[in-house]
Design a protein around this motif. Structure first.
Motif, mmCIF file in Angstrom:
data_model
loop_
_atom_site.group_PDB
_atom_site.id
_atom_site.type_symbol
_atom_site.label_atom_id
_atom_site.label_comp_id
_atom_site.label_asym_id
_atom_site.label_seq_id
_atom_site.Cartn_x
_atom_site.Cartn_y
_atom_site.Cartn_z
ATOM 1 N N ASP A 243 0.852 -1.196 0.000
ATOM 2 C CA ASP A 243 0.000 0.000 0.000
ATOM 3 C C ASP A 243 0.888 1.247 0.000
ATOM 4 O OD1 ASP A 243 -1.774 2.047 0.369
ATOM 5 O OD2 ASP A 243 -2.875 1.088 2.003
ATOM 6 N N ASP B 36 0.244 4.193 0.627
ATOM 7 C CA ASP B 36 -0.049 5.148 1.697
ATOM 8 C C ASP B 36 0.352 4.628 3.073
ATOM 9 O OD1 ASP B 36 -1.158 6.941 -0.128
ATOM 10 O OD2 ASP B 36 -3.105 5.940 -0.052
ATOM 11 N N ASP C 270 2.366 3.973 6.272
ATOM 12 C CA ASP C 270 3.419 4.718 6.964
ATOM 13 C C ASP C 270 4.630 3.815 7.186
ATOM 14 O OD1 ASP C 270 5.009 6.027 9.019
ATOM 15 O OD2 ASP C 270 3.286 7.360 9.287
#
Length: 254
Positions: free
Chosen positions: A187, A189, A191
């Motif tokens: 993913d 996005d 973190d």
């Protein structure tokens, strides 16, 4: 003789005769009053010699050397050089055929990244038994790249190290577990401080065999620019996990 008659006599084309004139291999004949070239027996003899030399495999530059003077450059020396060159080509062809035969003998069990060395083909075949994984597919591509650019000695050491590390079903299963952890970080996005990044990094570092630690020159062409390209080709969290794993792995060898 006219050019067509000369060409037929020697068994070449008129275009070939004109090409040899252009290169200076065959002297230009005198011309008749009507402008046509008038070839003599001497032209046929020289042209026939050029044909024999080229059929032996000499390049036109080498033919020029042989024809440099009437006695010719030492023809024996030229032919010995040609024989040695043909022997090198023959050995190279034999080696290529041996590699092809090794691939064909795998009876359809060729990796998608092929053709690769027999050692890498065996490793990839052993690693193929597991769930489909995008990270595993990328890993196979990178190994195929290293297989291409590494020296034969470095490639042999790398494949031996990886082969011994993943020769058991348990080791292969553990590698696929690592791939699954890395795939979960795809993913864009996600973190980089997500705890799953550190989990994947530790699993990857633990999966790498200690036998790889002394290797510092596995592929001279794969430098920092390659690593930057590798990190740019994966999601940020995956890149961070690989960076951390490499640091952990390096510290393990200190």
């Amino acid at each position: 003789m006219r050019i067509g008659e000369l060409a037929v006599t020697v068994g070449v084309t008129t275009r070939t005769v004109r090409h040899y004139h252009h290169l200076g291999l065959l002297p230009e004949p005198e011309r008749r009053p009507n402008g046509y070239r008038d070839y003599t027996l001497r032209h046929a003899v020289v042209l026939a010699r050029i044909r024999r030399l080229t059929e032996l495999g000499l390049g036109l530059t080498e033919v020029r050397d042989v024809l440099a003077d009437d006695a010719g450059r030492d023809l024996t020396e030229v032919l010995e050089e040609l024989d040695a060159d043909l022997a090198r080509q023959e050995a190279a062809i034999r080696e290529r055929r041996d590699r092809l035969r090794a691939l064909l003998d795998r009876e359809g069990d060729l990796p998608a990244e092929g053709p690769v060395s027999p050692e890498l083909a065996a490793l990839l075949t052993g690693m193929a038994h597991g769930p489909e994984s995008p990270m595993a597919a990328r890993d196979r591509e990178v190994l195929a790249l290293i297989d291409t650019v590494a020296s034969p000695e470095s490639r042999q050491r790398l494949m031996a190290a990886l082969g011994s590390a993943f020769e058991t079903p348990a080791a292969v299963a553990r590698a696929h577990e690592v791939y699954a952890l890395l795939d979960a970080l795809a993913d864009a996005d996600l973190d980089v401080d997500d705890p799953r990044v550190d989990e994947a990094a530790r699993a990857l570092a633990d999966c790498l065999p200690d036998s790889l630690l002394p290797e510092t020159d596995l592929a001279p062409g794969l430098d920092d620019s390659f690593l930057r390209a590798l990190y740019a080709d994966v999601a940020p969290a995956q890149a961070e996990a690989i960076r951390r794993a490499m640091r952990m792995f390096t510290e393990r060898g200190r």
